[in-house]
Structures are given as C-alpha cells and as structure tokens.
Design a protein around this motif. Structure first.
Motif, mmCIF file in Angstrom:
data_model
loop_
_atom_site.group_PDB
_atom_site.id
_atom_site.type_symbol
_atom_site.label_atom_id
_atom_site.label_comp_id
_atom_site.label_asym_id
_atom_site.label_seq_id
_atom_site.Cartn_x
_atom_site.Cartn_y
_atom_site.Cartn_z
ATOM 1 N N TYR A 119 -1.296 5.020 2.923
ATOM 2 C CA TYR A 119 -0.472 5.569 1.842
ATOM 3 C C TYR A 119 0.415 4.467 1.285
ATOM 4 C CZ TYR A 119 -1.999 10.155 3.402
ATOM 5 O OH TYR A 119 -2.762 11.250 3.736
ATOM 6 N N PRO A 120 0.547 4.396 -0.032
ATOM 7 C CA PRO A 120 1.331 3.304 -0.643
ATOM 8 C C PRO A 120 2.797 3.314 -0.248
ATOM 9 C CG PRO A 120 0.692 4.948 -2.280
ATOM 10 C CD PRO A 120 -0.069 5.266 -1.046
ATOM 11 N N PHE A 121 3.393 4.472 -0.020
ATOM 12 C CA PHE A 121 4.806 4.504 0.368
ATOM 13 C C PHE A 121 5.009 4.127 1.836
ATOM 14 C CE2 PHE A 121 3.055 8.827 0.073
ATOM 15 C CZ PHE A 121 3.063 9.196 1.412
ATOM 16 N N LEU A 122 3.911 3.937 2.578
ATOM 17 C CA LEU A 122 3.991 3.462 3.959
ATOM 18 C C LEU A 122 3.376 2.074 4.103
ATOM 19 C CD1 LEU A 122 3.017 6.718 5.912
ATOM 20 C CD2 LEU A 122 5.310 5.845 5.395
ATOM 21 N N ASP A 123 3.239 1.352 3.010
ATOM 22 C CA ASP A 123 2.626 0.032 3.016
ATOM 23 C C ASP A 123 3.670 -1.009 3.406
ATOM 24 O OD1 ASP A 123 1.213 -2.280 2.623
ATOM 25 O OD2 ASP A 123 0.367 -1.681 0.688
#
Length: 268
Positions: free
Chosen positions: A211-215
């Motif tokens: 997920y991009p917000f967990l990158d």
C-alpha cells in the motif's frame, strides 16, 4: 373456643443442609423453538460464493503470493468462510455465530472498501491489487470492483437486513484492532526483507510495500507509522460507529410467534 395466640413464638431449629442446592434453568430452546431461515441461508451462501469467486479471480490475474498479502484479499477470505458458516446455521436453525467474530469481519470488509474509495482510487500511479503501478482494465478492473465495492456492499446488506440488532458490544471494538495491528507488522517486515512475491525482489524499485501509505522506501518509518496511527484511530472510530448503529437500527428479523391460543377481549 380457640386457644389464645401466644405473644412470643419460639424459633424453630434450623434444618441442617445435607447437600448443595443444584441450580436449575430452562434452556432458551425449550421456551422459543429454533426457527429455520432458508432464504437467509441461501442469500448468505451466495455472498460466500461471490467472495470466494472474487478471491479466485484475483489470484488468477495477479501473483498469488503478492495478492494474498493484501488486506482486502485476506478480509474477503475471512468473509467467505464466516458467511458460509452463518448460512449453514441459518439453514439448520442453529445458534448464530458469536458477534465478536461476525462484527470483526464486517469491520474489516467495510474498512477495505472505505480505504480503497477514499485513499486509493485517485492515486497516481493507479493502485491495483493485480497490476501494481498500472491502471486496471478488463478482468483486472472487474476483480477490483468486486473486491472493493460489490462484496463489501453485500456484507453490509446482510448485516442491515438479515441480522438481529443489539449483538455487538463496545468491549469488542478494541479486540477487533488486533488483526490490523498484526497485519501492519507483517507488511512492514515483508517489505523490509523483500520476501518472495514482492515486486522489488524482481528488480522493480519502490514497490516492495503493498500500500502506498505504508511505503517506507518512499516516506520513511516516521511518516508511515503516523499514517498507521491515523488508520488505527479510523478503524476504532468505525468500530464504535458500527456498535452504535447496531443498537439503534430496527430489528429486521422480528416475527410473530404462534402460541396456540388467542387472548379474547374482556366480557362484561
């Protein structure tokens, strides 16, 4: 002529107890007969089949190891299993599944839909479970719609229209956050180690995290942990909202029980 009643009545000696009293109770099934709900069972079986078919389609279109790592796919698998068990219980007039279990699955399914529609739908590059980094089209787009829209909507309809209210409890809301917390640790460790199934392990930079917000590679641990905290608070707020709504909504399963006699109006 009767004898006068004495002013002082002597106390009777206490009777010794030879054994403990055995508590007796009447089971609910003896008072209210269990009711088969075949239509509810069929509808829930259709939901379970839809969820299972969605997972199968997603696995066929993408890398199975990577696809199974997504929270949306994992929550859909849980929904398929729990809904299938609920369908069997409704068909055979058995006691419903514990509300702690059904409420948790409902929370994860609804949160999956909200995260996709509010945080991931308008991103650049586009987010996709099966085609990371490219916009989904054709069967890939269908799998995305089923996973994030159709299946969660069916689960919410089942809860609102076919489930008795008042079963969810406030004390359950905190326990529902255990699985998302474990998933957060899993996805961070998975991305940091570049385990098999990550795109980064195949040579593509910046896509190790699902997920991009967990990158972490793009934002760093401080920013990612702040995002995770906000998501956790959103999870808890949604859980409290579901509990409150569960106690405020009308009962869609209420039915009139036949008692074998009718009350007549008073005569006279």
């Amino acid at each position: 002529m009767t004898a006068p009643i004495p002013r002082d009545i002597p106390e009777l000696p206490a009777i010794p107890r030879t054994h403990a009293l055995i508590p007796s109770y009447v089971p609910a099934a003896a008072v209210v007969a269990p009711v088969r709900r075949p239509l509810v069972g069929v509808f829930r079986l259709l939901i379970a089949g839809l969820a299972a078919a969605t997972v199968a389609l997603t696995l066929l279109l993408g890398s199975p190891v990577r696809v199974l790592g997504h929270f949306a796919v994992q929550s859909t698998i849980l929904l398929a299993l729990v809904t299938a068990a609920s369908a069997r219980r409704a068909w055979t007039a058995r006691k419903p599944l514990p509300s702690a279990l059904t409420g948790a699955v409902l929370l994860y399914t609804v949160m999956t839909a909200l995260v996709d529609h509010l945080l991931l739908s308008d991103r650049t590059p586009p987010f996709s479970v099966t085609t990371p980094g490219t916009a989904p089209t054709g069967w890939h787009q269908l799998a995305d719609i089923l996973l994030h829209t159709v299946v969660p909507a069916a689960a919410v309809l089942d809860w609102l229209l076919l489930t008795a209210p008042g079963a969810l409890r406030l004390r359950q809301a905190a326990s529902w956050l255990v699985y998302p917390a474990v998933y957060l640790v899993f996805t961070l460790v998975r991305g940091a180690l570049g385990l098999p199934g990550t795109v980064a392990a195949k040579g593509e930079k910046g896509t190790r995290y699902l997920y991009p917000f967990l990158d972490v590679a793009a934002h760093g641990y401080r920013h990612v942990l702040a995002n995770a905290l906000l998501l956790g608070l959103a999870f808890y707020a949604l859980a409290l909202a579901l509990v409150a709504l569960d106690h405020a909504r009308p009962n869609p399963t209420r039915h009139r029980t036949k008692t074998g006699f009718r009350l007549q109006p008073p005569v006279g």
